[in-house]
Design a protein around this motif. Sequence first.
Motif, PDB file in Angstrom:
ATOM      1  N   GLN A  92     -14.102  44.495 -25.993  1.00 34.17           N
ATOM      2  CA  GLN A  92     -14.563  44.310 -24.619  1.00 34.17           C
ATOM      3  C   GLN A  92     -15.577  43.174 -24.514  1.00 34.17           C
ATOM      4  O   GLN A  92     -15.589  42.425 -23.532  1.00 34.17           O
ATOM      5  CB  GLN A  92     -15.174  45.611 -24.089  1.00 34.17           C
ATOM      6  N   SER A  93     -16.424  43.045 -25.519  1.00 36.46           N
ATOM      7  CA  SER A  93     -17.433  41.981 -25.508  1.00 36.46           C
ATOM      8  C   SER A  93     -16.771  40.611 -25.557  1.00 36.46           C
ATOM      9  O   SER A  93     -17.158  39.689 -24.826  1.00 36.46           O
ATOM     10  CB  SER A  93     -18.389  42.145 -26.695  1.00 36.46           C
ATOM     11  N   ILE A  94     -15.768  40.472 -26.415  1.00 30.18           N
ATOM     12  CA  ILE A  94     -15.051  39.198 -26.530  1.00 30.18           C
ATOM     13  C   ILE A  94     -14.358  38.855 -25.215  1.00 30.18           C
ATOM     14  O   ILE A  94     -14.409  37.711 -24.741  1.00 30.18           O
ATOM     15  CB  ILE A  94     -14.031  39.260 -27.685  1.00 30.18           C
ATOM     16  N   GLU A  95     -13.725  39.853 -24.612  1.00 25.97           N
ATOM     17  CA  GLU A  95     -13.031  39.612 -23.340  1.00 25.97           C
ATOM     18  C   GLU A  95     -14.020  39.228 -22.241  1.00 25.97           C
ATOM     19  O   GLU A  95     -13.761  38.320 -21.447  1.00 25.97           O
ATOM     20  CB  GLU A  95     -12.251  40.858 -22.924  1.00 25.97           C
ATOM     21  N   TYR A  96     -15.158  39.908 -22.206  1.00 27.36           N
ATOM     22  CA  TYR A  96     -16.176  39.599 -21.199  1.00 27.36           C
ATOM     23  C   TYR A  96     -16.703  38.176 -21.384  1.00 27.36           C
ATOM     24  O   TYR A  96     -16.846  37.423 -20.413  1.00 27.36           O
ATOM     25  CB  TYR A  96     -17.325  40.603 -21.295  1.00 27.36           C
ATOM     26  N   VAL A  97     -16.981  37.804 -22.622  1.00 31.59           N
ATOM     27  CA  VAL A  97     -17.500  36.465 -22.906  1.00 31.59           C
ATOM     28  C   VAL A  97     -16.488  35.397 -22.489  1.00 31.59           C
ATOM     29  O   VAL A  97     -16.851  34.384 -21.877  1.00 31.59           O
ATOM     30  CB  VAL A  97     -17.858  36.332 -24.403  1.00 31.59           C
ATOM     31  N   LYS A  98     -15.230  35.619 -22.804  1.00 27.42           N
ATOM     32  CA  LYS A  98     -14.199  34.661 -22.389  1.00 27.42           C
ATOM     33  C   LYS A  98     -14.186  34.516 -20.872  1.00 27.42           C
ATOM     34  O   LYS A  98     -14.032  33.410 -20.340  1.00 27.42           O
ATOM     35  CB  LYS A  98     -12.826  35.121 -22.885  1.00 27.42           C
ATOM     36  N   GLY A  99     -14.347  35.635 -20.183  1.00 29.27           N
ATOM     37  CA  GLY A  99     -14.321  35.608 -18.722  1.00 29.27           C
ATOM     38  C   GLY A  99     -15.470  34.831 -18.108  1.00 29.27           C
ATOM     39  O   GLY A  99     -15.274  34.075 -17.155  1.00 29.27           O
ATOM     40  N   ARG A 177     -28.107  44.494 -26.618  1.00 28.67           N
ATOM     41  CA  ARG A 177     -26.718  44.179 -26.284  1.00 28.67           C
ATOM     42  C   ARG A 177     -26.645  42.919 -25.431  1.00 28.67           C
ATOM     43  O   ARG A 177     -25.760  42.085 -25.611  1.00 28.67           O
ATOM     44  CB  ARG A 177     -26.086  45.372 -25.551  1.00 28.67           C
ATOM     45  N   GLU A 178     -27.575  42.783 -24.496  1.00 31.55           N
ATOM     46  CA  GLU A 178     -27.617  41.578 -23.665  1.00 31.55           C
ATOM     47  C   GLU A 178     -27.761  40.334 -24.533  1.00 31.55           C
ATOM     48  O   GLU A 178     -27.066  39.331 -24.335  1.00 31.55           O
ATOM     49  CB  GLU A 178     -28.784  41.663 -22.686  1.00 31.55           C
ATOM     50  N   SER A 179     -28.659  40.407 -25.517  1.00 27.52           N
ATOM     51  CA  SER A 179     -28.881  39.266 -26.404  1.00 27.52           C
ATOM     52  C   SER A 179     -27.642  38.964 -27.238  1.00 27.52           C
ATOM     53  O   SER A 179     -27.275  37.801 -27.431  1.00 27.52           O
ATOM     54  CB  SER A 179     -30.077  39.546 -27.317  1.00 27.52           C
ATOM     55  N   VAL A 180     -26.983  40.013 -27.731  1.00 23.78           N
ATOM     56  CA  VAL A 180     -25.779  39.826 -28.550  1.00 23.78           C
ATOM     57  C   VAL A 180     -24.670  39.172 -27.727  1.00 23.78           C
ATOM     58  O   VAL A 180     -24.008  38.231 -28.188  1.00 23.78           O
ATOM     59  CB  VAL A 180     -25.300  41.177 -29.123  1.00 23.78           C
ATOM     60  N   ILE A 181     -24.462  39.664 -26.508  1.00 15.62           N
ATOM     61  CA  ILE A 181     -23.430  39.094 -25.636  1.00 15.62           C
ATOM     62  C   ILE A 181     -23.736  37.627 -25.342  1.00 15.62           C
ATOM     63  O   ILE A 181     -22.849  36.758 -25.387  1.00 15.62           O
ATOM     64  CB  ILE A 181     -23.343  39.883 -24.316  1.00 15.62           C
ATOM     65  N   HIS A 182     -24.995  37.347 -25.052  1.00 18.21           N
ATOM     66  CA  HIS A 182     -25.397  35.974 -24.751  1.00 18.21           C
ATOM     67  C   HIS A 182     -25.179  35.070 -25.962  1.00 18.21           C
ATOM     68  O   HIS A 182     -24.677  33.945 -25.835  1.00 18.21           O
ATOM     69  CB  HIS A 182     -26.866  35.952 -24.323  1.00 18.21           C
ATOM     70  N   GLN A 183     -25.529  35.571 -27.144  1.00 19.26           N
ATOM     71  CA  GLN A 183     -25.311  34.793 -28.365  1.00 19.26           C
ATOM     72  C   GLN A 183     -23.826  34.534 -28.605  1.00 19.26           C
ATOM     73  O   GLN A 183     -23.443  33.448 -29.059  1.00 19.26           O
ATOM     74  CB  GLN A 183     -25.908  35.529 -29.565  1.00 19.26           C
ATOM     75  N   MET A 184     -23.000  35.527 -28.307  1.00 17.35           N
ATOM     76  CA  MET A 184     -21.557  35.346 -28.462  1.00 17.35           C
ATOM     77  C   MET A 184     -21.055  34.216 -27.567  1.00 17.35           C
ATOM     78  O   MET A 184     -20.227  33.391 -27.981  1.00 17.35           O
ATOM     79  CB  MET A 184     -20.820  36.643 -28.124  1.00 17.35           C
ATOM     80  N   ALA A 185     -21.564  34.174 -26.336  1.00 15.77           N
ATOM     81  CA  ALA A 185     -21.149  33.126 -25.398  1.00 15.77           C
ATOM     82  C   ALA A 185     -21.597  31.752 -25.890  1.00 15.77           C
ATOM     83  O   ALA A 185     -20.813  30.791 -25.895  1.00 15.77           O
ATOM     84  CB  ALA A 185     -21.719  33.413 -24.013  1.00 15.77           C
ATOM     85  N   LEU A 186     -22.845  31.654 -26.321  1.00 14.04           N
ATOM     86  CA  LEU A 186     -23.359  30.376 -26.816  1.00 14.04           C
ATOM     87  C   LEU A 186     -22.602  29.927 -28.069  1.00 14.04           C
ATOM     88  O   LEU A 186     -22.294  28.742 -28.224  1.00 14.04           O
ATOM     89  CB  LEU A 186     -24.857  30.496 -27.121  1.00 14.04           C
ATOM     90  N   SER A 187     -22.311  30.880 -28.942  1.00  6.13           N
ATOM     91  CA  SER A 187     -21.583  30.552 -30.177  1.00  6.13           C
ATOM     92  C   SER A 187     -20.200  30.003 -29.871  1.00  6.13           C
ATOM     93  O   SER A 187     -19.723  29.073 -30.534  1.00  6.13           O
ATOM     94  CB  SER A 187     -21.454  31.801 -31.062  1.00  6.13           C
ATOM     95  N   ARG A 188     -19.564  30.569 -28.869  1.00 10.21           N
ATOM     96  CA  ARG A 188     -18.219  30.110 -28.509  1.00 10.21           C
ATOM     97  C   ARG A 188     -18.263  28.689 -27.942  1.00 10.21           C
ATOM     98  O   ARG A 188     -17.391  27.869 -28.234  1.00 10.21           O
ATOM     99  CB  ARG A 188     -17.593  31.071 -27.500  1.00 10.21           C
ATOM    100  N   VAL A 189     -19.287  28.400 -27.159  1.00 11.20           N
ATOM    101  CA  VAL A 189     -19.427  27.049 -26.601  1.00 11.20           C
ATOM    102  C   VAL A 189     -19.593  26.024 -27.720  1.00 11.20           C
ATOM    103  O   VAL A 189     -18.884  25.009 -27.769  1.00 11.20           O
ATOM    104  CB  VAL A 189     -20.627  26.976 -25.635  1.00 11.20           C
TER     105      VAL A 189
END
Length: 225
Positions: A92-99, A177-189
């Motif tokens: 779910q985290s990966i899907e949210y980040v992609k979105g 969790r907020e920090s982890v999600i944010h880091q996932m988004a930044l990492s993908r960029v």
Amino acid sequence: MITRRYAEFSSALIGLSENFPSELTKSMLADLRELRDEVQCFMLKMASVFPNREEQNIFLINNYDMVLGVLMEWTREDSSEVESFQRLLNQQSIEYVKGILDPHFGEFIQFVLRAEEFQTEGKLDQLRNLEVFLMSCEQFKSRWKAVQLARYFNDNWKSALESLKEKVQGIFPSLERESVIHQMALSRVIEYHFRFQRLFPSVARDRLTNSHHILVEMKRYNPSF
């Protein structure tokens, strides 16, 4: 409330089976797996009440994260219950980040993926070289697209980082969790920024913002990054 009660009940049974192993506790764990499947289906049904996919992702992330928090307080990290909910949380985290990345970097990411397909097919050199004799129109468009997207990235990445920070802020009850999600988004960029550089080094060198500069800016938005 239901999911929290489930998490507490599961933790108690798992703890009992670990400390007092017996045929009875084995049987209880088998029943617990069935209950876990039912609870996970219930969560999906509850999520479907929300009108759009992003809200569904957020609901599921928060519930999976809450269940994991309770389970990991009382059980081993390698227990089947923890592994099951961790896998769902990651999905779910990966899907949210992609979105949330799609409005800002979606075209950039898709272009990189398409160019990597060309690379796999052995056609990337044709994309890189504008001077190749008898270059097809489609190849020229691909190269020109790389230049356009590099320019677009440069013009928008700073405002996009600001938007991403605002997007995740306050949505998740758990600050971790907020920090982890944010880091996932930044990492993908930054991952796709690096991949673009490998595919089109000359375009990246001449037209794309330096990766170190981007990383420094990301650190400002998320010190844990």
